[in-house]
Design a protein around this motif. Structure first.
Motif, mmCIF file in Angstrom:
data_model
loop_
_atom_site.group_PDB
_atom_site.id
_atom_site.type_symbol
_atom_site.label_atom_id
_atom_site.label_comp_id
_atom_site.label_asym_id
_atom_site.label_seq_id
_atom_site.Cartn_x
_atom_site.Cartn_y
_atom_site.Cartn_z
ATOM 1 N N HIS A 181 144.376 81.614 39.587
ATOM 2 C CA HIS A 181 144.357 81.176 40.975
ATOM 3 C C HIS A 181 143.263 81.468 42.043
ATOM 4 N N ILE A 182 142.937 82.591 41.760
ATOM 5 C CA ILE A 182 141.642 83.197 42.545
ATOM 6 C C ILE A 182 140.766 82.561 42.411
ATOM 7 N N MET A 183 140.279 82.451 41.095
ATOM 8 C CA MET A 183 138.790 81.898 40.992
ATOM 9 C C MET A 183 138.676 80.296 40.665
ATOM 10 N N THR A 184 139.673 79.500 40.825
ATOM 11 C CA THR A 184 139.518 78.254 40.606
ATOM 12 C C THR A 184 138.754 77.677 41.633
ATOM 13 N N ILE A 242 132.657 84.327 35.055
ATOM 14 C CA ILE A 242 134.100 84.623 34.990
ATOM 15 C C ILE A 242 134.573 83.323 34.110
ATOM 16 N N GLN A 243 135.553 83.680 33.179
ATOM 17 C CA GLN A 243 136.016 82.691 32.465
ATOM 18 C C GLN A 243 137.862 82.898 32.638
ATOM 19 N N VAL A 244 138.385 81.716 33.051
ATOM 20 C CA VAL A 244 139.910 81.924 33.336
ATOM 21 C C VAL A 244 140.403 80.685 32.541
ATOM 22 N N ASP A 245 141.254 80.958 31.477
ATOM 23 C CA ASP A 245 141.952 80.086 30.697
ATOM 24 C C ASP A 245 141.077 78.662 30.444
ATOM 25 N N GLY A 246 140.085 79.304 29.834
ATOM 26 C CA GLY A 246 138.971 78.030 29.236
ATOM 27 C C GLY A 246 138.046 77.435 30.378
ATOM 28 N N SER A 247 138.098 77.598 31.483
ATOM 29 C CA SER A 247 137.121 77.130 32.626
ATOM 30 C C SER A 247 136.260 78.336 33.045
ATOM 31 N N ILE A 287 141.336 90.838 30.265
ATOM 32 C CA ILE A 287 142.758 90.684 30.589
ATOM 33 C C ILE A 287 143.427 89.765 29.638
ATOM 34 N N PRO A 288 143.444 90.202 28.528
ATOM 35 C CA PRO A 288 144.136 89.017 27.615
ATOM 36 C C PRO A 288 145.168 88.124 27.911
ATOM 37 N N LYS A 289 146.500 88.808 28.684
ATOM 38 C CA LYS A 289 147.443 87.971 29.019
ATOM 39 C C LYS A 289 147.312 86.971 30.049
ATOM 40 N N ALA A 290 146.238 87.301 30.862
ATOM 41 C CA ALA A 290 145.881 86.289 31.919
ATOM 42 C C ALA A 290 144.846 85.364 31.440
ATOM 43 N N LYS A 291 144.507 85.552 30.323
ATOM 44 C CA LYS A 291 143.435 84.637 29.616
ATOM 45 C C LYS A 291 141.846 84.933 30.554
ATOM 46 N N PHE A 292 141.640 86.087 30.860
ATOM 47 C CA PHE A 292 140.599 86.320 31.982
ATOM 48 C C PHE A 292 139.605 87.046 31.482
#
Length: 212
Positions: free
Chosen positions: A10-13, A78-83, A200-205
């Motif tokens: 949510h932070i990085m979108t 930064i990579q977050v859930d593929g983005s 942070i693996p669980k957050a896909k971060f």
């Protein structure tokens, strides 16, 4: 102190995907000063504690009395859930204040965080909205750079330890003796000169910090 639960995705979108075009930091600083003095930014008082996982919180560590004066320019990926997102940051530290400035890839001013060891102020672009939590990034930077003995007293529900790995050095944040929440690796012993990778693996971060 109230603890905010902050989700990295949510932070990085709101960061824009793009190639880092700016090459010279003096030019970026000039651009940043112009934009931050315009009507496109506002000042917010921020919480100094963030939630890293369920029942795991970190409150920003005070600035050490013997803190060295530092000035570090960084490319942050930064990579977050593929983005994927990129920004350029400037970290300034002395014995009284810690300042983190960030620009988007195309030069837009994103935020300036100022921390005096007790309170945290954020001057940020209104494009980010009031829900953007830049303090989360500052917390991760402390976990990556600060001495472990300085950050552990400010962790709740977890412990940060140094352990052998395939890199020059590694840190792992454990919620208990078996559950690793966060992994941090360095390509050399001095963290201030190293390329740092944090996951942070669980957050896909995933966060990569490259000194410039």
């Amino acid at each position: 102190m109230q603890v905010m639960h902050i989700r990295p995705k949510h932070i990085m979108t709101k960061f824009r995907d793009s190639t880092l075009l700016a090459r010279k930091w003096p030019y970026l600083v000039s651009l940043l000063l112009i934009m931050l003095t315009s009507a496109c930014s506002h000042t917010l008082q921020r919480q100094t504690c963030v939630a890293l996982a369920s029942d795991v919180n970190y409150c920003l560590s005070p600035i050490p009395a013997d803190a060295q004066i530092r000035s570090l320019t960084q490319q942050v990926s930064i990579q977050v859930d593929g983005s994927h997102h990129e920004l350029l940051t400037q970290l300034e530290q002395d014995k009284h204040n810690l300042t983190l400035v960030a620009l988007a890839p195309l030069g837009q001013a994103l935020f300036t965080l100022t921390y005096d060891g007790n309170s945290l102020t954020s001057q940020q672009s209104m494009l980010l909205g009031d829900e953007f939590k830049a303090e989360y990034l500052l917390a991760l930077i402390q976990l990556a750079y600060w001495p472990i003995e300085d950050v552990n007293p400010h962790l709740q529900g977890a412990t940060l330890i140094s352990q052998p790995c395939n890199a020059a050095q590694c840190r792992t944040l454990y919620a208990n003796e078996k559950e690793g929440i966060m992994q941090i690796s360095y390509d050399q012993q001095d963290p201030w000169k190293a390329v740092i990778q944090l996951a942070i693996p669980k957050a896909k971060f995933e966060l990569k910090i490259t000194p410039i």
